[in-house]
Structures are given as C-alpha cells and as structure tokens.
Design a protein around this motif. Sequence first.
Motif, PDB file in Angstrom:
ATOM      1  N   ALA A  22      73.138  42.209  64.969  1.00 32.75           N
ATOM      2  CA  ALA A  22      72.818  42.388  66.388  1.00 32.75           C
ATOM      3  C   ALA A  22      71.895  41.279  66.866  1.00 32.75           C
ATOM      4  CB  ALA A  22      72.168  43.756  66.609  1.00 32.75           C
ATOM      5  N   ASP A  27      73.650  41.318  70.356  1.00 36.62           N
ATOM      6  CA  ASP A  27      74.499  42.465  70.660  1.00 36.62           C
ATOM      7  C   ASP A  27      73.615  43.654  71.042  1.00 36.62           C
ATOM      8  OD1 ASP A  27      76.209  44.658  70.658  1.00 36.62           O
ATOM      9  OD2 ASP A  27      77.382  43.946  68.957  1.00 36.62           O
ATOM     10  N   GLU A  28      73.437  43.852  72.332  1.00 36.70           N
ATOM     11  CA  GLU A  28      72.546  44.921  72.798  1.00 36.70           C
ATOM     12  C   GLU A  28      73.108  46.302  72.484  1.00 36.70           C
ATOM     13  OE1 GLU A  28      71.332  44.501  76.809  1.00 36.70           O
ATOM     14  OE2 GLU A  28      70.419  42.525  76.513  1.00 36.70           O
ATOM     15  N   ALA A  30      74.865  47.190  69.840  1.00 41.48           N
ATOM     16  CA  ALA A  30      74.562  47.473  68.431  1.00 41.48           C
ATOM     17  C   ALA A  30      73.080  47.783  68.250  1.00 41.48           C
ATOM     18  CB  ALA A  30      74.974  46.292  67.554  1.00 41.48           C
ATOM     19  N   ALA A  31      72.232  47.068  68.988  1.00 39.04           N
ATOM     20  CA  ALA A  31      70.787  47.312  68.894  1.00 39.04           C
ATOM     21  C   ALA A  31      70.446  48.725  69.356  1.00 39.04           C
ATOM     22  CB  ALA A  31      70.026  46.274  69.719  1.00 39.04           C
ATOM     23  N   GLY A  90      66.020  45.731  65.939  1.00 40.26           N
ATOM     24  CA  GLY A  90      66.843  46.103  67.084  1.00 40.26           C
ATOM     25  C   GLY A  90      66.070  46.010  68.383  1.00 40.26           C
ATOM     26  N   THR A  93      65.662  42.455  69.483  1.00 40.48           N
ATOM     27  CA  THR A  93      66.899  41.946  70.065  1.00 40.48           C
ATOM     28  C   THR A  93      66.993  42.304  71.531  1.00 40.48           C
ATOM     29  OG1 THR A  93      68.096  42.061  67.952  1.00 40.48           O
ATOM     30  CG2 THR A  93      69.423  42.093  69.961  1.00 40.48           C
TER      31      THR A  93
END
Length: 214
Positions: A22, A27-28, A30-31, A90, A93
């Motif tokens: 992520a 990749d928001e 997935a975060a 995460g 991110t």
Amino acid sequence: MQGDVLYMSEVVIDRLRLALEAMEQKDEEAAHELIEGDDEINDLYLDLEQDCIDLLALQQPVAGDLRLIASSFKIITDLERVADLAVNLGEYTLESQQDMFPEVDINAIGDLTVEMLEDAMAAYEARDDEACYDIAERDDELDQLCERASQTVVRDLIETELDPEDPDERVEELMQDVSRMLLTVRDLERVGDHAVNIAARTLYMVENDEELIY
C-alpha cells in the motif's frame, strides 16, 4: 497451541506485506483495509493469550512443555505488536502529502523485515536453534540500512532550500513528510527487533538458552 501461533503469524505477515505494498503503490483502499482489520489480530491475540493461561492453570506443564507455552505467549505478543506497526504504515500512507526521498529504499528495508519475521517463525515451527542465531545476526544489517536511510532523510532536509516567501503550510507539509519517513524507518526497524525477540524465545524454548533474550 503451536499451530495456532503459526496461523496468527501468517495473518500478521500478510498484513505487513499489505502495508508495504500500500505504501509503495499509494493504495489508500488497501491502507484503509489494513487499519480496519486490526480487530482480527487483537481477537486472535486475546484467544491465544487465554489458551496459554488455561494451559498453565489446568495442565500444570513442566520442563519443555512449560517453555513452549511461555515462549508462545511472548511470541504472540511480538506478533500483535508487529500488526500494530503495520497499521502505522497504513496510516502513514493515508497521510503522505507527496513523493520524497527517492534515495531511501523502503522496499529493501521492508523486504528484509518480512524475511526475518518469516524465518523467525520457521525456526519456531522447526525448533531450529541455529536459525535463531542467524536471525539475530541479520538484525545488524537491518539496523545499518535503517541508520543510512535516516541519515539520508536528515541530510536532504538540511540541504532543502526553502523560499522565504513559501507559505507556512508548505513548511509544515515538508516537516510532516520528513517525520513520516523517519517514523516509517523506525517502525520497520522495530519489526526486525520483534523478529529477533521471536528467535530469542524460540532458542529458549528449544535449548533452555537465554543468550539472545538479553
């Protein structure tokens, strides 16, 4: 008991991989998935913690069995903390403002931490005392990578030329990005520390050897 600990480790390692992917791909979605799924790890931890307590209270294990339970209890604690560090990644991110510090190879650091964690759990499963020493030695490599990465971030910050006319928001964003990168490096270094802790508890479980614990 051991099988359940190994299952928890698989879930945690998958989450660590997801966090790194992520971050790399920004990749928001997935975060968010990573952060929202933390309750699963907490539930696994609490269930296994209760299993350890029940085994100690009801079966009164001795010698090797006692070391297995005590070591497993410490190992699930390390795994739960690794999952928390994955959640941190995460969150970084989601908060990241821009691409910075291309010289810092976060993927290389992340890959090493995942490898160390996988090998630590493989040593636990196989009761491989020699592998425990190898994992502890590799922690020096990880520490060096993290130190170089942190030095690069600080050097780049020092060399960054800010226009006196830049708004305060620009300066604040820069400082936040620097802080996030340093925290990312720190958290990955801590994952390596937890892998070493797992190796240390495995060595104690197998050989009744406390050398790596201290």
